[in-house]
Design a protein around this motif. Structure first.
Motif, PDB file in Angstrom:
ATOM      1  N   GLY A 147     -17.358  48.517  -3.485  1.00 50.89           N
ATOM      2  CA  GLY A 147     -16.860  47.288  -2.885  1.00 50.89           C
ATOM      3  C   GLY A 147     -18.004  46.337  -2.586  1.00 50.89           C
ATOM      4  N   TYR A 148     -17.722  45.054  -2.616  1.00 50.79           N
ATOM      5  CA  TYR A 148     -18.716  44.043  -2.275  1.00 50.79           C
ATOM      6  C   TYR A 148     -17.986  42.787  -1.829  1.00 50.79           C
ATOM      7  CZ  TYR A 148     -17.586  41.638  -6.651  1.00 50.79           C
ATOM      8  OH  TYR A 148     -16.920  40.972  -7.640  1.00 50.79           O
ATOM      9  N   VAL A 149     -18.660  41.956  -1.036  1.00 50.65           N
ATOM     10  CA  VAL A 149     -18.081  40.698  -0.584  1.00 50.65           C
ATOM     11  C   VAL A 149     -18.451  39.631  -1.603  1.00 50.65           C
ATOM     12  CG1 VAL A 149     -17.771  39.109   1.337  1.00 50.65           C
ATOM     13  CG2 VAL A 149     -18.402  41.488   1.784  1.00 50.65           C
ATOM     14  N   LYS A 150     -17.469  39.181  -2.346  1.00 54.29           N
ATOM     15  CA  LYS A 150     -17.694  38.291  -3.474  1.00 54.29           C
ATOM     16  C   LYS A 150     -18.320  36.960  -3.051  1.00 54.29           C
ATOM     17  CE  LYS A 150     -15.164  36.404  -7.460  1.00 54.29           C
ATOM     18  NZ  LYS A 150     -13.828  36.293  -8.100  1.00 54.29           N
ATOM     19  N   ASN A 151     -19.229  36.469  -3.893  1.00 55.97           N
ATOM     20  CA  ASN A 151     -19.851  35.151  -3.719  1.00 55.97           C
ATOM     21  C   ASN A 151     -20.647  35.027  -2.423  1.00 55.97           C
ATOM     22  OD1 ASN A 151     -18.393  34.703  -6.028  1.00 55.97           O
ATOM     23  ND2 ASN A 151     -16.962  33.252  -5.122  1.00 55.97           N
ATOM     24  N   THR A 152     -21.241  36.120  -1.987  1.00 55.32           N
ATOM     25  CA  THR A 152     -22.054  36.142  -0.770  1.00 55.32           C
ATOM     26  C   THR A 152     -23.376  36.856  -1.059  1.00 55.32           C
ATOM     27  OG1 THR A 152     -21.231  38.276   0.036  1.00 55.32           O
ATOM     28  CG2 THR A 152     -19.944  36.303   0.626  1.00 55.32           C
ATOM     29  N   THR A 153     -24.191  37.002  -0.026  1.00 55.29           N
ATOM     30  CA  THR A 153     -25.444  37.745  -0.175  1.00 55.29           C
ATOM     31  C   THR A 153     -25.190  39.154  -0.706  1.00 55.29           C
ATOM     32  OG1 THR A 153     -25.289  38.368   2.163  1.00 55.29           O
ATOM     33  CG2 THR A 153     -26.716  36.505   1.615  1.00 55.29           C
ATOM     34  N   ALA A 154     -24.078  39.772  -0.295  1.00 60.74           N
ATOM     35  CA  ALA A 154     -23.767  41.138  -0.718  1.00 60.74           C
ATOM     36  C   ALA A 154     -23.607  41.220  -2.236  1.00 60.74           C
ATOM     37  CB  ALA A 154     -22.503  41.628  -0.020  1.00 60.74           C
ATOM     38  N   ILE A 172     -20.822  49.888 -12.896  1.00 62.73           N
ATOM     39  CA  ILE A 172     -20.011  50.263 -11.738  1.00 62.73           C
ATOM     40  C   ILE A 172     -18.632  49.619 -11.860  1.00 62.73           C
ATOM     41  CG2 ILE A 172     -22.028  50.465 -10.220  1.00 62.73           C
ATOM     42  CD1 ILE A 172     -21.109  47.772  -8.924  1.00 62.73           C
ATOM     43  N   LYS A 173     -17.692  50.114 -11.099  1.00 64.14           N
ATOM     44  CA  LYS A 173     -16.371  49.497 -11.006  1.00 64.14           C
ATOM     45  C   LYS A 173     -16.378  48.633  -9.750  1.00 64.14           C
ATOM     46  CE  LYS A 173     -14.315  53.550 -13.214  1.00 64.14           C
ATOM     47  NZ  LYS A 173     -13.421  54.735 -13.028  1.00 64.14           N
ATOM     48  N   ALA A 174     -16.787  47.387  -9.920  1.00 63.99           N
ATOM     49  CA  ALA A 174     -16.980  46.487  -8.783  1.00 63.99           C
ATOM     50  C   ALA A 174     -15.639  46.006  -8.251  1.00 63.99           C
ATOM     51  CB  ALA A 174     -17.842  45.304  -9.193  1.00 63.99           C
ATOM     52  N   VAL A 175     -15.472  46.105  -6.923  1.00 62.01           N
ATOM     53  CA  VAL A 175     -14.214  45.735  -6.278  1.00 62.01           C
ATOM     54  C   VAL A 175     -14.499  44.678  -5.211  1.00 62.01           C
ATOM     55  CG1 VAL A 175     -12.191  46.558  -5.012  1.00 62.01           C
ATOM     56  CG2 VAL A 175     -13.374  48.096  -6.617  1.00 62.01           C
ATOM     57  N   PRO A 176     -14.098  43.418  -5.432  1.00 61.98           N
ATOM     58  CA  PRO A 176     -14.326  42.390  -4.408  1.00 61.98           C
ATOM     59  C   PRO A 176     -13.405  42.594  -3.214  1.00 61.98           C
ATOM     60  CG  PRO A 176     -13.062  41.480  -6.246  1.00 61.98           C
ATOM     61  CD  PRO A 176     -13.452  42.869  -6.640  1.00 61.98           C
ATOM     62  N   LEU A 177     -13.990  42.624  -2.016  1.00 64.17           N
ATOM     63  CA  LEU A 177     -13.228  42.867  -0.800  1.00 64.17           C
ATOM     64  C   LEU A 177     -13.783  42.022   0.339  1.00 64.17           C
ATOM     65  CD1 LEU A 177     -13.141  46.785  -0.975  1.00 64.17           C
ATOM     66  CD2 LEU A 177     -11.152  45.292  -1.269  1.00 64.17           C
ATOM     67  N   LEU A 178     -12.919  41.583   1.231  1.00 66.43           N
ATOM     68  CA  LEU A 178     -13.379  40.953   2.458  1.00 66.43           C
ATOM     69  C   LEU A 178     -14.019  42.017   3.342  1.00 66.43           C
ATOM     70  CD1 LEU A 178     -10.383  38.576   3.269  1.00 66.43           C
ATOM     71  CD2 LEU A 178     -12.635  37.938   2.373  1.00 66.43           C
ATOM     72  N   PRO A 179     -14.909  41.624   4.270  1.00 66.94           N
ATOM     73  CA  PRO A 179     -15.636  42.624   5.067  1.00 66.94           C
ATOM     74  C   PRO A 179     -14.754  43.681   5.735  1.00 66.94           C
ATOM     75  CG  PRO A 179     -16.622  40.486   5.373  1.00 66.94           C
ATOM     76  CD  PRO A 179     -15.399  40.252   4.537  1.00 66.94           C
ATOM     77  N   ASN A 180     -13.729  43.260   6.450  1.00 61.57           N
ATOM     78  CA  ASN A 180     -12.885  44.237   7.147  1.00 61.57           C
ATOM     79  C   ASN A 180     -12.118  45.126   6.176  1.00 61.57           C
ATOM     80  OD1 ASN A 180     -13.735  43.290   9.611  1.00 61.57           O
ATOM     81  ND2 ASN A 180     -11.940  42.012   9.964  1.00 61.57           N
ATOM     82  N   ASP A 181     -11.654  44.550   5.071  1.00 64.54           N
ATOM     83  CA  ASP A 181     -10.945  45.340   4.068  1.00 64.54           C
ATOM     84  C   ASP A 181     -11.883  46.341   3.407  1.00 64.54           C
ATOM     85  OD1 ASP A 181      -8.658  43.856   4.586  1.00 64.54           O
ATOM     86  OD2 ASP A 181      -9.050  42.427   2.971  1.00 64.54           O
TER      87      ASP A 181
END
Length: 341
Positions: A147-154, A172-181
């Motif tokens: 998981g990663y926070v899309k379009n951010t430093t992460a 990797i199987k990259a999964v965009p997620l909001l921080p809490n999710d």
């Protein structure tokens, strides 16, 4: 010199439901505008904050929150959501890392400009694995859901860490997620690791997560203030914005000057961690890179251009982006005066 160019707002872009609810809760009025003829008392700035209202807390602690203009704050999970709100006309001012403006401006229709650069620490920018995980390195993420926070430093430091480990983004199987999710997914076992920042990383460690990679030495430490074109075009609003940015910088100087424990107590209450831990994070962060605001300039533009080029390499941008197109020095004179006062 780089100057502001007039760009029409993107009327069709809607604020996310989260952003709208936050703006409503904070009393935001999208129709409220100031008049240059009314002086600072006539100005209302709609300003974004990230995480747990940290900027507001710093101003209050330093007794700098009593501004001669009105500030309507709205709290978002990231700078990307703040810039979505700016694009929709629901915010006048946003603060973010170098990354969100790149994506917010990638269609060439940005209605904002970067107006100031705030130096800050790059701690708590990490890739973490959940409690009990056998994964201890970035190299072990090959073939895993991450998981990663899309379009951010992460997004940025995860890509760079993968490269350092000899891996491609496609490995990797990259999964965009909001921080809490992302935190919930990490704890629930649906992802093998999560790249995030700030309060999410604090919470992850409290729940037993371990660090397998860090963006500390990858990120520049440049955090940007963005103003809407309409705010920048208004002389009085521009002066208010410069004053607000200077106040935040002075608030952190106040915190460093013997008030770190006081701010740690406020931070600990908001982030639900021990005061000693919050204090250590504040001290470590200000030691690594003190929080200080400054004017825009060519070095900062070049730093963001390097980041934009990486995202183009990653394939996240569909065309090359010249970041100087959404920077301006229109606030520099006012900001220099405000910082010196």
């Amino acid at each position: 010199m780089f100057r502001r160019s007039a760009v029409a707002p993107l009327a069709t872009l809607a604020v996310t439901a989260l952003g709208l609810s936050l703006l409503t809760a904070c009393g935001g009025d999208a129709d409220a505008r100031s008049s240059s003829s009314g002086g600072l008392s006539s100005v209302t700035l709609k300003v974004g904050d990230t995480g747990w209202a940290r900027l507001q807390a710093a101003l209050k602690l330093a007794h700098l929150d009593d501004t001669p203009y009105k500030v309507k704050w709205s709290v978002f999970q990231g700078g990307d959501l703040q810039l979505q709100a700016v694009r929709a006309g629901a915010l006048d001012v946003a603060s973010s890392s170098e990354i969100p403006p790149i994506f917010a401006a990638s269609d060439g229709k940005a209605n904002f400009k970067v107006v100031a650069v705030q130096k800050g620490n790059t701690l708590l920018q990490e890739v973490v694995a959940p409690k009990g995980s056998k994964i201890t390195s970035i190299a072990q993420l090959k073939g895993q859901k991450v998981g990663y926070v899309k379009n951010t430093t992460a997004h940025y430091f995860l890509y760079e860490l993968l490269k350092q480990a000899g891996l491609k983004w496609s490995d990797i199987k990259a999964v965009p997620l909001l921080p809490n999710d992302g935190l919930a997914a990490l704890n629930g076992g649906s992802i093998a690791a999560f790249a995030s920042y700030g309060g999410t990383i604090i919470a992850a460690h409290q729940q037993g997560a371990t660090t397998i990679g860090s963006g500390r030495d990858i990120l520049s430490g440049n955090f940007l203030w963005e103003g809407s074109d309409s705010t920048i075009a208004d002389k009085t609003e521009r002066a208010a914005l410069a004053d607000l940015i200077a106040r935040v910088s002075k608030a952190y100087a106040y915190i460093r000057d013997g008030h770190e424990k006081d701010f740690a107590q406020v931070t600990a209450t908001a982030t639900k961690q021990p005061v000693s831990q919050a204090l250590q994070q504040i001290q470590d962060g200000e030691k690594q890179r003190p929080t200080v605001a400054g004017v825009t300039g060519e070095a900062a533009i070049a730093s963001q251009q390097k980041v934009a080029d990486v995202f183009e390499e990653l394939g996240a941008l569909n065309r090359p982006l010249k970041v100087s197109s959404f920077w301006t020095d229109d606030l520099n004179t006012d900001l220099e005066k405000a910082l010196a006062s």
